[in-house]
Write an enzyme that holds these catalytic residues in place. Structure first.
Site, short mmCIF file in Angstrom:
data_model
loop_
_atom_site.label_atom_id
_atom_site.label_comp_id
_atom_site.label_asym_id
_atom_site.label_seq_id
_atom_site.Cartn_x
_atom_site.Cartn_y
_atom_site.Cartn_z
N GLY A 12 35.97 49.34 41.73
CA GLY A 12 36.50 48.56 42.85
C GLY A 12 37.91 48.11 42.52
CB ALA A 13 39.79 45.06 43.50
CB VAL A 14 38.31 44.68 38.46
CG1 VAL A 14 38.53 44.61 36.96
CG2 VAL A 14 38.35 43.30 39.08
CB THR A 92 29.53 46.66 37.98
OG1 THR A 92 28.97 45.81 36.96
CG2 THR A 92 29.51 48.09 37.49
CE LYS A 221 36.05 32.82 37.34
NZ LYS A 221 36.82 32.57 38.55
#
Lengths: 332, 170
Positions: A12-14, A92, A221
């Site tokens: 995807g974007a990453v 992912t 996080k």
């Protein structure tokens, strides 16, 4: 020249950001005596595998045109376990319920002797100590700089640049979406619902914003910080979480009149983990606006160190991933 | 108790020591001294503000000793509330009995709500409030915050507290 072979799991974007930055930085990396060779890319549709190195631009174009990078029927599992390479970049999407498919990808990689670099928070928020232990037992690297703060290098800073310090506590803003919403609400005196809609139109907030605005992403996080920096074997369930959905523009205005801004702050220290809206003095280094992320680290020797930067974005996240990949390339 | 005093000293050398020694003799703990040498009173004396912690029972004795040594005691006040914290509350603040919410803090004897601003945008919308709580010390302030947290929880109010580790600023 040392050749390091890697796979990108999740495109995807990453994942695409990683491919693009490897492409654009190839010359720069070669000058350091390292050649990064992507031998496999996997997405939910399948895989592309080439032990001589994948044409990354071609893969990005194919993904755009057909929706998948796949040229063969092999699964991510096949790629990770059967294709020879040194590093898997696990990118992912985050799943906070069971960590899949990322968790299984990482376990498979560590089991088959591959170093892991990841941007995926879910598996770390649920099984950090297991993953770290497994990597250590197998003599492998397990690096996750991009999971927290996007481009902001929190873990490298604490573990390497600030080695020797005992961290007393960390406070920070680790979710750009919430920071954007609170900043806009305060600046424009607009209600939460309206600013959320604006953020969604700009692509800053997801269609289902729960994960961000209820503080779940921030909590994940914080769990990774607690495990990595405080060596606390905690999971997502140990965090006391309050989101931003109840905040009113009037509250922000009252705070502002008294020289405060309201920010969704993650706090770790004193054995407690909290995500909650907090009053931050306007001129305090934690009072950053827009989508910025910030972390303020309080230590015994260095005192307080505060870093801020872009917490999301394809290339920004890839910056942290690339630094992890290069760390492994240099030290293996 | 914590006392703040304004003393007036003659403009000759050695006067500040004269003012401070009785406080230490009576086991007072001096916390701050502000000596305004350039601001003379109409009487030609120099005002000094002293804050110190002392046993309440020796306060009269102290004043007597000071006056005997020629130091004029212009003002004596108790510095009761020394620690403060700013907070924001969001929710049905009025209808969940704001009087009771404030009382819960004021009735402790060691903390008070010293400032309160309210914003009520519309009948069907939640209200917001900014308040300042002052207490006799840090420990008492912490205790009053715990009380308010509990009240806010029961009244379904969102309580926004200041950052903790970094609260003293940059």
């Amino acid at each position: 020249m040392k050749t390091i072979r890697l796979s990108i799991i999740g495109f995807g974007a990453v994942g695409q950001g990683v491919a693009r930055s490897i492409l654009s930085k190839q010359g720069y990396i070669n000058k350091q005596g390292i050649n990064l060779c992507v031998v496999g890319i996997a997405d939910s549709g399948g895989c592309e595998i080439d032990d001589k190195g994948i044409d990354l631009m071609g893969a990005i174009t194919r993904k755009k045109q057909t929706g998948t990078v796949a040229t063969c029927a092999e699964s991510a599992f096949d790629l990770i376990s059967n294709v020879e390479h040194e590093i898997i970049v696990e990118a992912t999407p985050t799943n906070i319920k069971d960590g899949e498919p990322g968790l299984n990808n990482m376990l498979t990689a560590l089991n088959s002797g591959k170093n892991v670099v990841t941007s995926n928070k879910g598996p770390l928020a649920l099984r950090f100590s297991d993953l770290k232990e497994m990597a250590e037992d197998n003599g492998l690297f397990f690096r996750y700089e991009s999971t927290v703060g996007g481009a902001v290098p929190i873990f490298n800073l604490v573990h390497e640049a600030m080695a020797g310090n005992t961290v007393i506590g960390i406070e920070g803003i680790l979710n750009g979406t919430c920071n954007y919403i609170l900043t806009r609400m305060a600046e424009e005196r607009l209600p939460y619902e309206l600013v959320l809609k604006e953020a969604q139109e700009l692509g800053i907030a997801e269609t289902d914003p729960t994960y961000d605005v209820e503080g779940i992403d921030s909590a994940c996080k914080l769990v990774i910080i607690a495990n990595s920096i405080f060596q606390d074997a905690v999971t997502y369930r140990d965090v006391d979480i309050t989101g931003i959905t109840k905040i009113t523009p009037e509250a922000l205005e009252l705070a502002s009149k008294n020289n405060y801004v309201v920010k969704l702050i993650c706090e770790a220290g004193n054995g407690t983990l909290t995500v909650a809206p907090r009053l931050v003095p306007k001129r305090h280094p934690l009072a950053v606006g827009g989508t910025l992320n910030v972390a303020s680290i309080l230590t015994d020797l260095a005192g307080r160190i505060t870093i801020s930067g872009k917490g999301a974005g394809s290339i920004e996240t890839a910056s942290s991933i690339l630094s992890d990949v290069l760390h492994i390339a240099r030290n293996s | 108790m914590i006392v703040s005093m304004t003393l007036e000293l003659k403009d000759i050398p050695g006067q500040l020591v004269l003012a401070l020694s009785p406080i230490s003799e009576l086991h007072g703990n001096i916390m701050s001294v502000v000596h305004q040498h350039e601001e003379k009173t109409p009487r030609g004396t120099i005002p000094v503000q002293i804050t110190f912690e002392i046993d309440q029972r020796v306060l009269d004795e102290l004043i007597e000793r000071l006056e005997k040594s020629g130091v004029r005691v212009a003002r004596v006040g108790e510095e009761r509330l020394r620690s403060s914290v700013s907070l924001v509350l969001i929710g049905h603040i009025i209808h969940s009995d704001i009087g009771d919410t404030i009382d819960r803090i004021d009735s402790t004897g060691f903390a008070e709500v010293v400032d309160l601003s309210l914003s009520m945008p519309a009948i069907d919308r939640t209200s917001s409030a900014y308040l300042v709580i002052s207490a006799t010390g840090e420990k008492e302030l912490k205790k009053s915050l715990e009380i308010l947290r509990d009240v806010a929880d029961k009244k379904d109010l969102l309580m926004i507290e200041p950052i903790r580790l970094n609260s003293e600023g940059a």
